[in-house]
Design a protein around this motif. Structure first.
Motif, PDB file in Angstrom:
ATOM      1  N   HIS A  55     -32.363   1.466  14.740  1.00  0.00           N
ATOM      2  CA  HIS A  55     -32.768   2.503  13.796  1.00  0.00           C
ATOM      3  C   HIS A  55     -31.721   3.612  13.774  1.00  0.00           C
ATOM      4  O   HIS A  55     -31.515   4.260  12.746  1.00  0.00           O
ATOM      5  CB  HIS A  55     -34.121   3.086  14.193  1.00  0.00           C
ATOM      6  N   PHE A  56     -31.102   3.849  14.931  1.00  0.00           N
ATOM      7  CA  PHE A  56     -30.002   4.800  15.056  1.00  0.00           C
ATOM      8  C   PHE A  56     -28.729   4.033  15.401  1.00  0.00           C
ATOM      9  O   PHE A  56     -28.763   3.059  16.165  1.00  0.00           O
ATOM     10  CB  PHE A  56     -30.266   5.824  16.155  1.00  0.00           C
ATOM     11  N   ASP A  57     -27.614   4.513  14.862  1.00  0.00           N
ATOM     12  CA  ASP A  57     -26.309   3.972  15.259  1.00  0.00           C
ATOM     13  C   ASP A  57     -25.782   4.712  16.483  1.00  0.00           C
ATOM     14  O   ASP A  57     -25.186   4.105  17.384  1.00  0.00           O
ATOM     15  CB  ASP A  57     -25.305   4.118  14.104  1.00  0.00           C
ATOM     16  N   VAL A  58     -25.997   6.019  16.485  1.00  0.00           N
ATOM     17  CA  VAL A  58     -25.527   6.888  17.568  1.00  0.00           C
ATOM     18  C   VAL A  58     -26.623   7.905  17.843  1.00  0.00           C
ATOM     19  O   VAL A  58     -27.563   8.050  17.054  1.00  0.00           O
ATOM     20  CB  VAL A  58     -24.210   7.612  17.194  1.00  0.00           C
ATOM     21  N   ALA A  59     -26.485   8.642  18.953  1.00  0.00           N
ATOM     22  CA  ALA A  59     -27.493   9.659  19.262  1.00  0.00           C
ATOM     23  C   ALA A  59     -26.939  10.714  20.205  1.00  0.00           C
ATOM     24  O   ALA A  59     -26.079  10.442  21.050  1.00  0.00           O
ATOM     25  CB  ALA A  59     -28.742   9.027  19.872  1.00  0.00           C
ATOM     26  N   HIS A  60     -27.439  11.894  20.049  1.00  0.00           N
ATOM     27  CA  HIS A  60     -27.382  12.988  21.033  1.00  0.00           C
ATOM     28  C   HIS A  60     -28.279  12.536  22.178  1.00  0.00           C
ATOM     29  O   HIS A  60     -29.467  12.295  21.987  1.00  0.00           O
ATOM     30  CB  HIS A  60     -27.920  14.233  20.303  1.00  0.00           C
ATOM     31  N   ILE A  61     -27.707  12.377  23.379  1.00  0.00           N
ATOM     32  CA  ILE A  61     -28.482  11.733  24.435  1.00  0.00           C
ATOM     33  C   ILE A  61     -28.105  12.299  25.792  1.00  0.00           C
ATOM     34  O   ILE A  61     -27.000  12.839  25.985  1.00  0.00           O
ATOM     35  CB  ILE A  61     -28.263  10.190  24.388  1.00  0.00           C
ATOM     36  N   LEU A  62     -29.014  12.197  26.732  1.00  0.00           N
ATOM     37  CA  LEU A  62     -28.773  12.606  28.112  1.00  0.00           C
ATOM     38  C   LEU A  62     -27.558  11.879  28.678  1.00  0.00           C
ATOM     39  O   LEU A  62     -27.437  10.660  28.548  1.00  0.00           O
ATOM     40  CB  LEU A  62     -29.995  12.288  28.964  1.00  0.00           C
ATOM     41  N   ALA A  63     -26.684  12.622  29.352  1.00  0.00           N
ATOM     42  CA  ALA A  63     -25.427  12.027  29.816  1.00  0.00           C
ATOM     43  C   ALA A  63     -25.608  10.809  30.724  1.00  0.00           C
ATOM     44  O   ALA A  63     -24.831   9.853  30.626  1.00  0.00           O
ATOM     45  CB  ALA A  63     -24.582  13.095  30.514  1.00  0.00           C
ATOM     46  N   PRO A  64     -26.605  10.762  31.619  1.00  0.00           N
ATOM     47  CA  PRO A  64     -26.749   9.568  32.465  1.00  0.00           C
ATOM     48  C   PRO A  64     -27.506   8.411  31.802  1.00  0.00           C
ATOM     49  O   PRO A  64     -27.466   7.290  32.312  1.00  0.00           O
ATOM     50  CB  PRO A  64     -27.547  10.074  33.671  1.00  0.00           C
ATOM     51  N   MET A  65     -28.220   8.659  30.700  1.00  0.00           N
ATOM     52  CA  MET A  65     -29.113   7.636  30.165  1.00  0.00           C
ATOM     53  C   MET A  65     -28.390   6.365  29.718  1.00  0.00           C
ATOM     54  O   MET A  65     -28.870   5.256  29.989  1.00  0.00           O
ATOM     55  CB  MET A  65     -29.978   8.183  29.039  1.00  0.00           C
ATOM     56  N   PRO A  66     -27.231   6.437  29.033  1.00  0.00           N
ATOM     57  CA  PRO A  66     -26.545   5.194  28.682  1.00  0.00           C
ATOM     58  C   PRO A  66     -26.154   4.366  29.906  1.00  0.00           C
ATOM     59  O   PRO A  66     -26.163   3.129  29.849  1.00  0.00           O
ATOM     60  CB  PRO A  66     -25.308   5.679  27.917  1.00  0.00           C
ATOM     61  N   ILE A  67     -25.829   5.035  31.008  1.00  0.00           N
ATOM     62  CA  ILE A  67     -25.497   4.313  32.241  1.00  0.00           C
ATOM     63  C   ILE A  67     -26.736   3.576  32.740  1.00  0.00           C
ATOM     64  O   ILE A  67     -26.667   2.387  33.098  1.00  0.00           O
ATOM     65  CB  ILE A  67     -24.988   5.297  33.314  1.00  0.00           C
ATOM     66  N   ALA A  68     -27.871   4.254  32.761  1.00  0.00           N
ATOM     67  CA  ALA A  68     -29.117   3.625  33.195  1.00  0.00           C
ATOM     68  C   ALA A  68     -29.469   2.442  32.302  1.00  0.00           C
ATOM     69  O   ALA A  68     -29.913   1.393  32.794  1.00  0.00           O
ATOM     70  CB  ALA A  68     -30.248   4.653  33.186  1.00  0.00           C
ATOM     71  N   CYS A  69     -29.273   2.582  31.004  1.00  0.00           N
ATOM     72  CA  CYS A  69     -29.543   1.466  30.087  1.00  0.00           C
ATOM     73  C   CYS A  69     -28.658   0.277  30.406  1.00  0.00           C
ATOM     74  O   CYS A  69     -29.124  -0.869  30.464  1.00  0.00           O
ATOM     75  CB  CYS A  69     -29.335   1.916  28.646  1.00  0.00           C
ATOM     76  N   ASN A  70     -27.372   0.525  30.614  1.00  0.00           N
ATOM     77  CA  ASN A  70     -26.445  -0.574  30.885  1.00  0.00           C
ATOM     78  C   ASN A  70     -26.703  -1.231  32.237  1.00  0.00           C
ATOM     79  O   ASN A  70     -26.378  -2.407  32.435  1.00  0.00           O
ATOM     80  CB  ASN A  70     -25.004  -0.080  30.804  1.00  0.00           C
ATOM     81  N   LEU A  71     -27.301  -0.475  33.156  1.00  0.00           N
ATOM     82  CA  LEU A  71     -27.662  -1.038  34.464  1.00  0.00           C
ATOM     83  C   LEU A  71     -29.024  -1.733  34.446  1.00  0.00           C
ATOM     84  O   LEU A  71     -29.462  -2.259  35.462  1.00  0.00           O
ATOM     85  CB  LEU A  71     -27.679   0.070  35.521  1.00  0.00           C
ATOM     86  N   GLY A  72     -29.693  -1.721  33.299  1.00  0.00           N
ATOM     87  CA  GLY A  72     -30.991  -2.370  33.182  1.00  0.00           C
ATOM     88  C   GLY A  72     -32.130  -1.576  33.791  1.00  0.00           C
ATOM     89  O   GLY A  72     -33.189  -2.138  34.073  1.00  0.00           O
ATOM     90  N   LEU A  73     -31.926  -0.267  33.973  1.00  0.00           N
ATOM     91  CA  LEU A  73     -32.954   0.564  34.606  1.00  0.00           C
ATOM     92  C   LEU A  73     -33.964   1.105  33.614  1.00  0.00           C
ATOM     93  O   LEU A  73     -35.006   1.621  34.017  1.00  0.00           O
ATOM     94  CB  LEU A  73     -32.287   1.744  35.329  1.00  0.00           C
ATOM     95  N   SER A  74     -33.651   1.044  32.350  1.00  0.00           N
ATOM     96  CA  SER A  74     -34.477   1.666  31.325  1.00  0.00           C
ATOM     97  C   SER A  74     -34.698   0.671  30.200  1.00  0.00           C
ATOM     98  O   SER A  74     -33.742   0.148  29.636  1.00  0.00           O
ATOM     99  CB  SER A  74     -33.765   2.921  30.794  1.00  0.00           C
ATOM    100  N   ALA A  75     -35.953   0.354  29.900  1.00  0.00           N
ATOM    101  CA  ALA A  75     -36.245  -0.682  28.911  1.00  0.00           C
ATOM    102  C   ALA A  75     -37.110  -0.109  27.792  1.00  0.00           C
ATOM    103  O   ALA A  75     -37.969   0.747  28.037  1.00  0.00           O
ATOM    104  CB  ALA A  75     -36.961  -1.854  29.579  1.00  0.00           C
ATOM    105  N   PRO A  76     -36.899  -0.589  26.528  1.00  0.00           N
ATOM    106  CA  PRO A  76     -35.862  -1.523  26.109  1.00  0.00           C
ATOM    107  C   PRO A  76     -34.488  -0.896  26.289  1.00  0.00           C
ATOM    108  O   PRO A  76     -34.341   0.308  26.099  1.00  0.00           O
ATOM    109  CB  PRO A  76     -36.162  -1.770  24.627  1.00  0.00           C
TER     110      PRO A  76
END
Length: 404
Positions: A55-76
C-alpha cells in the motif's frame, strides 16, 4: 519527455515527518518529477503492515524497525532497505510532575543532563515502597525503547526488573501520563512539548544528551519496490535532501511549524512544534532550556544512513534478548542501511558525503571537519556515559553490555 514518478509514503503525525511534508508542500518533489502522496497513520504497526502489502512504497519509520523486519522479528515483515535518515535527534524523556519532584529532591537538575537525571531516578527507585514505575515507549523496535533502556541501564537501573516499559501510540503519551497510567515516557515531538505545556509534565533529559547525533526516524523502503524503481527512489532522495536544507534554515521554522500543524499532518497547534524546531524547549514549571542540536534535519550528515547506527540498534536487540547474536544476523542488520543508494542519488547534487559508511560512535567529542567528497563537519557524537561503539568489534561490545 521527463518520466514522472508516482510514490506513496506513509507517515505518523510527528515533527520528524517534516522532510516528507516539505518535499511535497514546497515543491521539492515536483522539481524531481515526483508525484508524492502522503498518507497519515496512527501506529507504527500499521505503517509496517501497509509497507508489507505494498500500500506504501516508502515510509517515515522508526530507525530500528526495518532491521527488525529483515531479521524476521516483526510480522508481517516486508524486506526493507533504508537509503536515507530523516534527521538526527528529536525525542526526549518526559516524566510526571510528581516523579520530577521526587527526582529533583534526589539531585536531578534542570539542565537536562542525562547522568544527573539518571542518578536521581536511581535514588528515587531505592526510596520507593510503592508499585514499580511505568514508562511508555512507542514500539519495542524503536530508538525510544533502546535509548530509554540504555539510559536506565547506564544509570544502574535494570529496565526489565526495576521499571515496567509499556507500548503506547505517541499521541496518547501525554494523556496517559496525566491519567496516572504511566510515570514517564520517551517519544518524539510534539508529544514532549504537549506533555509539558498541556499535561503539567517535566522533561528529564533528551535524546541529544543520551546519544548525541543519533538517528530517530528513517526512510523505510519496500525492498521489492526499491529494486524495481531505482530512478524513482533516487529522485525522491534528492527531493528529501532539498527539503532537509529548507527545514534547517531558521527563517523557515515558522512556516514549517504552520505546515506541520495542518489537519493533514500533525494537526496540532504550531506553538507545540516551534520549540523543538528552534531548540528552545519548555521543560516544566514555566522554564525553558536551549538545546541547539535537539532536532537536526541536515547538518552533521543528518540524512546519511550510517551502517554503524544500524549495527548499534542491532546490538541493543541482542542485549535485550530480542534476537540471538550471529554473523548472519549481524550482516542482515548492517545490510539494511544502504549508503550506496544514498551516494548514487546525491551524486548529481554535489552533496558533501562521508568517505566511510560506518564510524566509531562516541569518538568525536567536538564538532570535527572530516575527510569526505566535500566540506563536512561531524560530531559531537556518542553516549552520555562516555562509552564507545566500534562497529568492527561488535562481539566484544555485546559481551560487555551483557556483563560477560
Amino acid at each position: 519527455m521527463t518520466t514522472r514518478h508516482h510514490i506513496t509514503a506513509g507517515f505518523l503525525p510527528l515533527l520528524d515527518s517534516a522532510l516528507l511534508v516539505v518535499a511535497r508542500e514546497k515543491g521539492f518533489a515536483e522539481a524531481q518529477s515526483v508525484e508524492l502522496t502522503l498518507v497519515r497513520e496512527r501506529s507504527w504497526a500499521t505503517i509496517r503492515d501497509r509497507l508489507a502489502v505494498s500500500h506504501f512504497d516508502v515510509a517515515h519509520i522508526l530507525a530500528p524497525m526495518p532491521i527488525a523486519c529483515n531479521l524476521g522479528l516483526s510480522a508481517p515483515a516486508p524486506k526493507m532497505v533504508v537509503p536515507m535518515a530523516l534527521g538526527l535527534g528529536g525525542n526526549a524523556v518526559t516524566v510526571s510532575a510528581a516523579l520530577w519532584d521526587a527526582m529533583a529532591k534526589c539531585g536531578a537538575t534542570d539542565d537536562l543532563d542525562a547522568r544527573a537525571s539518571g542518578a536521581a531516578l536511581r535514588r528515587v527507585i531505592d526510596r520507593r515502597n510503592e508499585e514499580t514505575l511505568r514508562f511508555g515507549v512507542v514500539h519495542p523496535y524503536s530508538a525510544h525503547n533502546y535509548e530509554l533502556r540504555y539510559w536506565l541501564a547506564a544509570s544502574g537501573i535494570d529496565p526489565d526488573r526495576e521499571i515496567e516499559i509499556v507500548v503506547l501510540p505517541p499521541p496518547d503519551m501525554g494523556d496517559a501520563l496525566a491519567a496516572g497510567l504511566i510515570d514517564g515516557y520517551c517519544a518524539g515531538e510534539p508529544w514532549n512539548t504537549f506533555g509539558v505545556l498541556k499535561r503539567s509534565a517535566h522533561l528529564a533529559t533528551v535524546k541529544a544528551a543520551i546519544w548525541k547525533s543519533s538517528p530517530e526516524k528513517v526512510l523505510g523502503v519496500n525492498a521489492r519496490w526499491s529494486e524495481g524503481h531505482p530512478e524513482a527512489l533516487h529522485a525522491l532522495l534528492r527531493a528529501l535532501y532539498s527539503a532537509s536544507l529548507w527545514c534547517a534554515e531558521p527563517q523557515n521554522h515558522g512556516e514549517l511549524a504552520n505546515l506541520l500543524a495542518g489537519p493533514s499532518y500533525v494537526a496540532r497547534p504550531a506553538e507545540l512544534l516551534l520549540p523543538a524546531l528552534r531548540g528552545v524547549l519548555p521543560i516544566g514549571a514555566g522554564q525553558t532550556r536551549v538545546v541547539t542540536d535537539f532536532f537536526v534535519p541536515n547538518a552533521k550528515a543528518a540524512t546519511f544512513p550510517w551502517k554503524s547506527h544500524a549495527l548499534w540498534f542491532y546490538t541493543q536487540m541482542v542485549r535485550w534478548h530480542q534476537v540471538e547474536h550471529t554473523a548472519e544476523h549481524q550482516n542482515i542488520a548492517g545490510g539494511t542501511y544502504r549508503p550506496d543508494i544514498y551516494r548514487n542519488a546525491m551524486r548529481s547534487l554535489g552533496v558533501a558525503l562521508p568517505s566511510a559508511s560506518a564510524k566509531v560512535e562516541g569518538a568525536l567529542r567536538t564538532e570535527t571537519p572530516v575527510g569526505s567528497s566535500g566540506a563536512l563537519t561531524l560530531g559531537p557524537d556518542g553516549f552520555f556515559d562516555g562509552s564507545l561503539f566500534d562497529p568492527d568489534d561488535i562481539t566484544t561490545y555485546i559481551a560487555a553490555q551483557l556483563g560477560q
